[in-house]
Design a protein around this motif. Structure first.
Motif, PDB file in Angstrom:
ATOM      1  N   PRO A 255      25.703  22.429  17.720  1.00  0.00           N
ATOM      2  CA  PRO A 255      26.082  23.230  16.815  1.00  0.00           C
ATOM      3  C   PRO A 255      25.286  23.071  15.537  1.00  0.00           C
TER       4      PRO A 255
ATOM      5  N   SER B 266      31.750  25.989  19.149  1.00  0.00           N
ATOM      6  CA  SER B 266      30.418  26.073  19.521  1.00  0.00           C
ATOM      7  C   SER B 266      29.362  25.980  18.146  1.00  0.00           C
ATOM      8  N   ARG B 267      29.732  26.570  17.261  1.00  0.00           N
ATOM      9  CA  ARG B 267      28.790  26.918  16.161  1.00  0.00           C
ATOM     10  C   ARG B 267      29.054  25.716  14.982  1.00  0.00           C
TER      11      ARG B 267
ATOM     12  N   TYR C 129      32.036  32.732  21.110  1.00  0.00           N
ATOM     13  CA  TYR C 129      30.715  32.290  21.078  1.00  0.00           C
ATOM     14  C   TYR C 129      29.830  32.577  22.168  1.00  0.00           C
ATOM     15  N   ARG C 130      28.761  33.371  21.976  1.00  0.00           N
ATOM     16  CA  ARG C 130      27.989  34.222  22.940  1.00  0.00           C
ATOM     17  C   ARG C 130      26.617  33.652  22.842  1.00  0.00           C
ATOM     18  N   SER C 131      25.986  33.198  23.970  1.00  0.00           N
ATOM     19  CA  SER C 131      24.675  32.597  24.063  1.00  0.00           C
ATOM     20  C   SER C 131      23.532  33.814  23.700  1.00  0.00           C
TER      21      SER C 131
ATOM     22  N   GLY D 233      28.368  25.818  27.424  1.00  0.00           N
ATOM     23  CA  GLY D 233      29.132  27.294  27.283  1.00  0.00           C
ATOM     24  C   GLY D 233      29.294  27.605  28.673  1.00  0.00           C
TER      25      GLY D 233
ATOM     26  N   ARG E 135      34.244  30.245  19.205  1.00  0.00           N
ATOM     27  CA  ARG E 135      33.374  30.031  18.354  1.00  0.00           C
ATOM     28  C   ARG E 135      33.051  29.180  17.446  1.00  0.00           C
TER      29      ARG E 135
END
Length: 252
Positions: free
Chosen positions: A118, A134-135, A23-25, A50, A131
Motif C-alpha cells: 500500500p 489495499s491502498r 481496489y482495482r489493479s 488482490g 480499497r
C-alpha cells in the motif's frame, strides 16, 4: 464485494474480473510483473495478490512458473482463483495475513517474491473497505519487506513497486539483508520527477546499489489530445506484455 467488471490486460490477452468500485489493479501491477526476472520452472510468491493481476501477467509472459499468491481478503483471493482458471494460468492462492501466514506458506521458500505494498500511510478513508486495505498501510512497509525476505531462498530476488518518496524506508529495511539493489525510477514524462520506483534486490548479496535511468511513461511535455499518449516502451509493456527485465540488466 460490490458489482464486478471484466477488464482486459496486456492488450486483451488476459481477461480479469475486478470490483467496479473497490481496489482495482492497473499499470503498477503490470509493470511489477514485467520487472520480475523469473525464469521458467522457478517459484514466485506475490504478497497481497488482490485479484491476481500481477501474478497472471507474469505467468502469461514466463511459462511453467510455480505461482503462489497471498491475499488477506477472501473475496479478492477468490477472484484471483477465478481469474487464474479463466486465463488458463496455474496460480495457487492462499488467504492469510503477512504477520500470520498460513503454515503451508511458512514451510516454503521461493526464488522470487513480488509485491506492491500500500502506498499511503494515513489519510481519508475510501468508501470501500477493500480499497482501504489495499491502498492504505495497515501492516507497515517494513513488515512487507521482512515477510518477503523471510520467504525468499538464499540468493532469491525481491521485486517491489512503491512511491518514490518511500525509497528511504525500503532501503533502510533492506540494509544488511539484501544487496545487488537496482532502482528504476518511473516518471510520467521526460524531465518530471519520478513518482514511482521499481526495485529489485537479491537476498544476502553484497553487490553495490545501482540507480538506473528513468522509465518514461508518456510522450511529450504534457497531455494534449484525448486518448492515450503512452511512450513506445510503456505501450510495449502495458499493451503487448513486454518484459522490463532488460532495464535492470547491468551494462557491460
Amino acid at each position: 464485494m460490490n458489482e464486478l467488471r471484466e477488464d482486459g490486460f496486456l492488450g486483451g490477452r488476459l481477461r480479469i474480473t475486478q470490483p467496479l468500485r473497490g481496489y482495482r489493479s492497473g499499470a503498477d501491477a503490470v509493470m511489477l510483473a514485467a520487472s520480475c526476472p523469473a525464469q521458467p520452472d522457478e517459484s514466485v510468491l506475490e504478497l497481497g495478490c488482490g485479484a491476481g493481476v500481477a501474478s497472471l501477467c507474469l505467468g502469461w509472459r514466463v511459462p511453467r512458473l510455480r505461482l503462489t499468491g497471498l491475499e488477506r481478503q477472501e473475496d479478492y483471493a477468490e477472484l484471483a482463483r477465478r481469474n487464474a482458471a479463466r486465463n488458463g494460468i496455474s496460480l495457487h492462492v492462499l488467504t492469510g495475513d503477512l504477520g500470520a501466514m498460513p503454515a503451508e506458506l511458512r514451510r516454503e521458500s521461493f526464488d522470487h517474491v513480488i509485491a506492491n505494498p500500500p502506498y499511503f500511510i494515513a489519510g481519508t478513508k475510501a468508501g470501500d473497505a477493500g480499497r482501504n486495505l489495499s491502498r492504505q498501510e495497515d501492516t507497515p512497509l517494513v513488515g512487507w519487506i521482512d515477510a518477503a525476505l523471510r520467504r525468499l531462498r538464499p540468493g532469491g530476488i525481491i521485486t517491489l513497486i512503491q512511491r518514490a518518496d518511500r525509497l528511504d524506508a525500503v532501503l533502510s529495511t533492506l540494509q544488511g539483508r539484501a544487496g545487488a539493489i537496482a532502482i528504476l525510477p518511473v516518471a510520467a514524462r521526460q524531465g518530471r520527477e519520478a513518482g514511482r520506483i521499481i526495485l529489485t534486490a537479491r537476498k544476502a548479496a553484497r553487490t553495490p546499489l545501482r540507480l538506473l535511468a528513468p522509465f518514461i511513461m508518456h510522450d511529450g511535455a504534457q497531455h494534449w489530445l484525448d486518448g492515450e499518449d503512452f511512450s513506445s516502451q510503456a505501450s510495449a509493456v502495458l499493451r503487448e506484455g513486454a518484459s522490463m527485465v532488460e532495464y535492470f540488466a547491468k551494462e557491460s
